[in-house]
Design an enzyme around this catalytic site. Structure first.
Site, PDB file in Angstrom:
ATOM      1  N   ASP A 144      36.062  50.283 -22.972  1.00  0.00           N
ATOM      2  CA  ASP A 144      35.515  50.918 -23.295  1.00  0.00           C
ATOM      3  C   ASP A 144      36.696  52.272 -22.086  1.00  0.00           C
ATOM      4  OD1 ASP A 144      33.610  53.743 -24.708  1.00  0.00           O
ATOM      5  OD2 ASP A 144      32.315  52.023 -24.068  1.00  0.00           O
ATOM      6  N   ASP A 157      36.031  56.565 -26.083  1.00  0.00           N
ATOM      7  CA  ASP A 157      34.742  57.017 -25.889  1.00  0.00           C
ATOM      8  C   ASP A 157      34.654  58.720 -26.751  1.00  0.00           C
ATOM      9  OD1 ASP A 157      32.089  57.550 -24.947  1.00  0.00           O
ATOM     10  OD2 ASP A 157      32.686  59.161 -23.296  1.00  0.00           O
ATOM     11  N   GLU A 167      34.764  56.629 -30.540  1.00  0.00           N
ATOM     12  CA  GLU A 167      33.799  56.902 -31.394  1.00  0.00           C
ATOM     13  C   GLU A 167      34.223  58.531 -31.517  1.00  0.00           C
ATOM     14  OE1 GLU A 167      29.574  57.708 -28.970  1.00  0.00           O
ATOM     15  OE2 GLU A 167      31.283  58.210 -28.284  1.00  0.00           O
ATOM     16  N   HIS A 170      24.338  51.727 -27.484  1.00  0.00           N
ATOM     17  CA  HIS A 170      23.669  52.504 -25.808  1.00  0.00           C
ATOM     18  C   HIS A 170      22.593  53.257 -26.044  1.00  0.00           C
ATOM     19  CE1 HIS A 170      27.497  53.487 -26.123  1.00  0.00           C
ATOM     20  NE2 HIS A 170      27.438  54.413 -25.144  1.00  0.00           N
ATOM     21  N   ASP A 171      23.023  54.242 -27.357  1.00  0.00           N
ATOM     22  CA  ASP A 171      22.914  55.856 -26.956  1.00  0.00           C
ATOM     23  C   ASP A 171      21.702  56.177 -27.858  1.00  0.00           C
ATOM     24  OD1 ASP A 171      25.053  56.802 -25.218  1.00  0.00           O
ATOM     25  OD2 ASP A 171      26.205  56.679 -26.931  1.00  0.00           O
TER      26      ASP A 171
HETATM   27  C1  GLC Z   1      29.642  58.641 -25.112  1.00  0.00           C
HETATM   28  C2  GLC Z   1      28.831  57.336 -25.038  1.00  0.00           C
HETATM   29  C3  GLC Z   1      28.115  58.109 -23.921  1.00  0.00           C
HETATM   30  C4  GLC Z   1      28.214  58.891 -23.063  1.00  0.00           C
HETATM   31  C5  GLC Z   1      29.211  60.279 -23.930  1.00  0.00           C
HETATM   32  C6  GLC Z   1      29.882  61.029 -22.699  1.00  0.00           C
HETATM   33  O1  GLC Z   1      28.770  59.157 -26.443  1.00  0.00           O
HETATM   34  O2  GLC Z   1      28.699  56.945 -26.636  1.00  0.00           O
HETATM   35  O3  GLC Z   1      26.959  56.972 -23.378  1.00  0.00           O
HETATM   36  O4  GLC Z   1      26.989  59.701 -22.396  1.00  0.00           O
HETATM   37  O5  GLC Z   1      29.898  59.302 -24.713  1.00  0.00           O
HETATM   38  O6  GLC Z   1      30.991  60.154 -21.976  1.00  0.00           O
END
Ligand code: GLC
Length: 546
Positions: free
Chosen positions: A96, A196, A246, A320-321
């Site tokens: 990641d 990310d 993402e 995980h979010d």
């Molecule tokens: C993404 C991750 C999340 C994190 C955010 C900031 O959304 O999945 O868990 O808090 O980025 O890095």
């Protein structure tokens, strides 16, 4: 280049996966211990969320050194062993890459704070006065997105926590540094990367306040994002590897550009529109029941839109979010098993690469916490305060966290009915839902009708049926928001997938000239003589035209 279309990815949140040394935190050796399980399940790739050196303000998404494994998770040797042992089992490891920001504990940021101009240019600093931030942009974790540094007389931008400072991608040196991170891990045998919030990396040259919102329209899919991604991918030679971006609040047009192979950007992307259908007027902190009509509309729009222009999606419910899908879109009580299987089948029969988040394959549910002290997530604890300030009562705020907190997806993996769900011999860093006594790997391995076995079958099905992996998608029209049906077609082959998103029986609104199909998969034991006429609660069937 091997096609990625029949592959399935399993996501691990290492802190909650398996604790090998009894300190209450999951670790890399814990993942190594469970590789046989992942091989049995049949997944092709494992994406682990970050375990690099970090003060853990945002559970590792605040990286202090991209080249070091955080001692809480293990050592460099453990990371190398994980990559090697996974590869021996035919599993590729994906890391990641958190490149939108670093932790304020990162060497670069510390040097910026110490007054080194070169490193100040690694971040987004603006001169200013205390009390008067450069713009009104809001942090995604609540509050203004700027933090003042009195010793410098400057503000720095943080779209997330104030300890996560946004990097300045307009600086070519920053882009080089980040390419080196990829080269380093690629060299170690990592087979793919997740990026990310990568569509937030390019900010406009002139930053101005947003009179219509929180600032996101200025930096989401920002001015140079496609150019920077192309450069990163070209210079690190990762085109053709599995890469997933993402994307926060993105658009279909942008996702086509991110993922159409001709653009040479990424292999696929995550977007989240379908996971906002239970937000009231787009506000995550106002709960409303899921709008299934909207969910359908979004699936139809994205799936058909991406296909038309050769884009490729990651398809998923959980990470995980996010809260747990079965608690959110299914029924985690009466139809727990049926609805968890239906949700799995819906995603795994769509066009795109399915992602399974640890525990989803067991039907793990939301945490069910009853006290604020049980929460660990920085977003949850921030918003708890904000909700109280906005006038919600403690009960209301807790109820909302019960539904919405990211900690719902972060409770430890439920391995067995033993103490601490077989996750840890110590005290887990976050509490475990009571239902681990029945919902766990051990119990579901012993039951061929379990959700776990069903997921295993779904993964295999994508490899057996080319039409599922590679076919086009056509949705069947219906007025009923809770029915989702589509055909996957490849040449002469046709697979028909029908999913009932509700707890009621449904008459089938389509004339399917029954008899022509063979059942590949269903979530109810035994065939139904009424099949093709009526669907049972949360029923899901996958049929192949003979
Ligand atoms: C993404 C991750 C999340 C994190 C955010 C900031 O959304 O999945 O868990 O808090 O980025 O890095």
């Amino acid at each position: 280049m091997e096609s990625l279309k029949d592959k399935v990815v399993y996501q691990i949140y290492p802190k909650s996966f398996r604790d090998s040394d009894g300190d209450g935190y999951g670790d890399l050796r814990g993942i190594i211990e469970k590789l046989d399980y992942l091989q049995w399940l049949g997944v092709d790739y494992v994406w682990s969320t970050p375990f690099f050196l970090s003060p853990q303000r945002d559970n590792g998404y605040d990286i202090a050194d991209y080249y070091q494994v955080d001692p809480a998770f293990g050592t460099m040797e453990d990371a190398e062993e994980l990559i090697r042992k996974a590869s021996e089992r035919g599993i590729g490891i994906m890391f990641d890459m958190v490149f939108n920001h670093t932790s304020t504990e990162h060497e670069w940021f510390k040097r910026a704070l110490a007054g080194e101009k070169e490193y100040q240019d690694y971040y987004i600093f603006r001169d200013g006065e205390p009390g008067n931030p450069p713009t009104n942009w809001e942090s995604k974790f609540g509050g203004n997105a700027w933090e003042y540094v009195p010793s410098l007389g400057k503000w720095y931008l943080h779209l997330f926590d104030r300890t996560q400072a946004d990097l300045n991608w307009d600086n070519p040196k920053v882009r080089e540094e980040l390419k080196n991170v990829i080269r380093f891990w690629k060299e170690k045998g990592v087979k793919g990367f997740r990026f990310d919030v990568v569509n937030l990396i390019s900010k406009p040259e002139v930053l101005e306040s947003d009179d219509q919102g929180d600032g996101r329209r200025f930096y989401t899919d920002g001015p140079h994002v496609h150019e920077y991604l192309k450069e990163l991918v070209r210079d690190t030679g990762i085109h053709g590897m599995i890469t997933v971006g993402e994307m926060s609040s993105t658009s279909i047009d942008n996702c086509i550009r991110y993922t159409n192979p001709e653009e040479k950007e990424l292999a696929m992307c995550f977007h989240f529109h379908h996971l906002k259908v239970d937000y009231k007027d787009g506000d995550k902190w106002e709960v409303q029941p899921a709008d299934y009509g909207k969910l359908r509309e979004l699936f139809v729009g994205w799936q058909e839109g991406m296909e038309k222009n050769n884009g490729w999606e990651a398809v998923f419910w959980c990470n995980h979010d996010q809260p747990r899908a079965v608690s959110r879109f299914g029924d985690d009580k009466k139809y727990w098993k049926e609805s968890a299987k239906m949700l799995g089948a819906a995603v795994h029969t769509m066009r795109g690469t399915p992602y399974i988040f640890q525990g989803e394959e067991l039907g793990m549910t939301n945490a069910g916490y009853t006290d604020i002290s049980q929460y660990r997530d920085v977003e949850s604890t921030n918003y708890y305060q904000i909700m109280l300030e906005r006038g919600k009562t403690r009960e209301e705020a807790l109820h909302i966290l019960n539904e919405r907190s990211r900690d719902n997806g972060r409770t430890p993996m439920q391995w067995s009915s033993q103490e601490n769900a077989g996750f840890s011999a110590g005290t887990p860093w976050i509490s475990i839902p009571e239902n681990y006594k029945t919902i766990n790997v051990e119990a579901e391995m012993a039951d061929e009708d379990s959700i776990l076995y069903f997921y295993r079958r779904l993964i295999a099905l994508r490899k057996e049926e080319k039409a599922i992996a590679e076919g086009s998608i056509e949705f069947l029209p219906t007025e009923d928001p809770q029915l989702l049906a589509f055909r996957r077609v490849l040449g002469e082959e046709e697979i028909l997938c029908i999913h009932n998103f509700g707890g009621e029986e449904k008459a089938l609104p389509w004339d399917l000239d029954g008899g022509d199909y063979e059942v590949l998969l269903g979530n109810y034991q035994g065939g139904s003589e009424k099949l093709l006429k009526e669907l049972r609660p949360y029923e899901s069937v996958v049929l192949k035209r003979k």
